[in-house]
Design a protein around this motif. Structure first.
Motif, PDB file in Angstrom:
ATOM      1  N   GLU A 106       0.986  -1.217  -0.001  1.00  0.00           N
ATOM      2  CA  GLU A 106       0.081   0.038  -0.066  1.00  0.00           C
ATOM      3  C   GLU A 106       0.875   1.186  -0.092  1.00  0.00           C
ATOM      4  O   GLU A 106       1.975   1.152   0.322  1.00  0.00           O
ATOM      5  N   THR A 107       0.383   2.193  -0.699  1.00  0.00           N
ATOM      6  CA  THR A 107       1.104   3.520  -0.815  1.00  0.00           C
ATOM      7  C   THR A 107       0.600   4.720   0.696  1.00  0.00           C
ATOM      8  O   THR A 107       1.404   5.510   0.869  1.00  0.00           O
ATOM      9  N   SER A 108      -0.632   4.279   1.139  1.00  0.00           N
ATOM     10  CA  SER A 108      -1.222   5.024   2.052  1.00  0.00           C
ATOM     11  C   SER A 108      -1.925   3.791   3.005  1.00  0.00           C
ATOM     12  O   SER A 108      -2.527   2.890   2.444  1.00  0.00           O
ATOM     13  N   THR A 109      -2.275   3.998   4.224  1.00  0.00           N
ATOM     14  CA  THR A 109      -2.883   3.012   4.994  1.00  0.00           C
ATOM     15  C   THR A 109      -4.357   2.595   4.469  1.00  0.00           C
ATOM     16  O   THR A 109      -5.098   3.370   4.208  1.00  0.00           O
ATOM     17  N   MET A 110      -4.167   1.359   4.132  1.00  0.00           N
ATOM     18  CA  MET A 110      -5.330   0.549   3.632  1.00  0.00           C
ATOM     19  C   MET A 110      -5.775   1.020   2.266  1.00  0.00           C
ATOM     20  O   MET A 110      -7.097   0.730   2.184  1.00  0.00           O
ATOM     21  N   ASN A 111      -4.812   1.508   1.498  1.00  0.00           N
ATOM     22  CA  ASN A 111      -5.568   2.373   0.103  1.00  0.00           C
ATOM     23  C   ASN A 111      -6.015   1.365  -0.744  1.00  0.00           C
ATOM     24  O   ASN A 111      -6.617   1.692  -1.968  1.00  0.00           O
ATOM     25  N   TRP A 112      -5.523   0.152  -0.480  1.00  0.00           N
ATOM     26  CA  TRP A 112      -6.005  -1.031  -1.510  1.00  0.00           C
ATOM     27  C   TRP A 112      -7.345  -1.828  -1.325  1.00  0.00           C
ATOM     28  O   TRP A 112      -7.979  -2.323  -2.103  1.00  0.00           O
ATOM     29  N   VAL A 113      -7.755  -1.336  -0.074  1.00  0.00           N
ATOM     30  CA  VAL A 113      -9.036  -1.958   0.490  1.00  0.00           C
ATOM     31  C   VAL A 113     -10.509  -1.582  -0.652  1.00  0.00           C
ATOM     32  O   VAL A 113     -10.594  -0.375  -0.676  1.00  0.00           O
ATOM     33  N   ARG A 114     -11.097  -2.763  -0.933  1.00  0.00           N
ATOM     34  CA  ARG A 114     -12.437  -2.544  -1.463  1.00  0.00           C
ATOM     35  C   ARG A 114     -13.219  -3.008  -0.621  1.00  0.00           C
ATOM     36  O   ARG A 114     -13.023  -4.085   0.074  1.00  0.00           O
ATOM     37  N   HIS A 115     -14.708  -2.879  -0.760  1.00  0.00           N
ATOM     38  CA  HIS A 115     -15.851  -3.688  -0.626  1.00  0.00           C
ATOM     39  C   HIS A 115     -15.508  -5.157  -1.163  1.00  0.00           C
ATOM     40  O   HIS A 115     -15.208  -5.197  -2.164  1.00  0.00           O
ATOM     41  N   HIS A 116     -15.736  -6.143  -0.325  1.00  0.00           N
ATOM     42  CA  HIS A 116     -15.389  -7.537  -0.772  1.00  0.00           C
ATOM     43  C   HIS A 116     -15.922  -7.902  -2.179  1.00  0.00           C
ATOM     44  O   HIS A 116     -15.475  -8.883  -2.702  1.00  0.00           O
ATOM     45  N   ASP A 117     -17.242  -7.309  -2.488  1.00  0.00           N
ATOM     46  CA  ASP A 117     -17.781  -7.634  -3.857  1.00  0.00           C
ATOM     47  C   ASP A 117     -17.308  -6.656  -4.807  1.00  0.00           C
ATOM     48  O   ASP A 117     -17.990  -6.655  -5.914  1.00  0.00           O
ATOM     49  N   ARG A 118     -16.236  -6.170  -4.783  1.00  0.00           N
ATOM     50  CA  ARG A 118     -15.646  -5.027  -5.543  1.00  0.00           C
ATOM     51  C   ARG A 118     -14.217  -5.265  -5.971  1.00  0.00           C
ATOM     52  O   ARG A 118     -13.591  -4.386  -6.540  1.00  0.00           O
TER      53      ARG A 118
END
Length: 259
Positions: free
Chosen positions: A217-229
């Motif tokens: 990641e480049t900033s905290t949790m910037n990679w997280v999506r809703h799990h259906d996305r």
């Protein structure tokens, strides 16, 4: 990846044992921190809070569901939003598995949001979650436990969050609050944590931290999506990671880089 050091098995064991010393030190420090957390003084909850859930109106004492300990996750879902914060949703994805073991250990866990029940129940169904999610709409609970803030507070650009004034000003932020109830029925506030203090709930982070790329990641949790996305097991572009609508400028808790 290709530039990483490549060594013999013997050299790898030497390096691994050195790291193991630090891992054991961290484990002992975490154990001591947990002990000190349990030793914090308690505050008696004098105010009467009411919540709306699938079974109707409940008090804070009712949420214990016959147990003596209660964990509340403050989920960012404000009135008018169509879906919840992606970071809070990431945390929520971990709850149902943990709940299999919490109830037998005298712990109830509920999720509380400020939006009316009818507004977040479709999102809960979409996500496939089974945990108890209730609304504090119209009450002081979110404000008293410093996860919701008035429009006037937000307009000033700073809010009292994570035990200090924070520039991360939004009407709703996330956190954890813990309570206990004694034999007489009195309820006590024992602990609250905010911002990255909620990281300990994220088991997926522990898996990622074992891998060569880590959280990537480049900033905290910037990679997280809703799990259906996620797209076939891969990240979709960030533009698809929608921020809850009508959020009055608030940003997802996954954007919080402060400790």
């Amino acid at each position: 990846m290709t530039e990483h050091a490549i060594v013999s098995p013997e050299e790898w064991i030497i390096a691994r044992k050195e790291l193991l010393k630090k891992e054991k030190e961290l484990t002992r420090l975490n154990d001591e921190l947990s002990r000190q957390r349990r030793q914090l003084p308690w505050v008696k909850v004098e105010k009467s809070y009411r919540f709306e859930g699938p079974a109707g109106t409940e008090s804070l004492a009712d949420l214990f569901d016959g147990r003596s300990q209660l964990i509340v996750y403050h989920f960012m879902f404000a009135p008018g939003w169509a879906e919840g914060c992606t970071g809070c949703s990431f945390i929520a994805d971990h709850i149902d598995g943990a709940n299999l073991h919490l109830a037998p250990h005298d712990v109830s866990l509920v999720v509380v949001s400020r939006a009316p029940l009818a507004e977040f129940e479709p999102f809960k169904t979409r996500m496939g979650w089974r945990f108890k999610w209730i609304s504090s709409v119209g009450g002081d609970f979110n404000y008293d436990y410093h996860v919701s803030f008035t429009k006037e507070e937000v307009a000033r650009g700073q809010v009292n969050y994570n035990y200090g004034m924070s520039d991360h000003a939004a009407e709703d932020l996330h956190g954890i609050s813990v309570f206990t109830k004694d034999a007489a029925g009195d309820v006590f506030h024992t602990y609250s944590s905010y911002a990255r203090g909620c990281d300990l709930l994220l088991g997926a982070h522990n898996y990622l931290d074992l891998t060569p790329k880590g959280r990537n990641e480049t900033s905290t949790m910037n990679w997280v999506r809703h799990h259906d996305r996620y797209d076939d097991g891969r990240l979709v572009p960030l533009t698809v990671n929608s921020v809850a609508p009508n959020a009055s400028g608030s940003s997802c808790c996954s954007a919080e880089d402060h400790a």
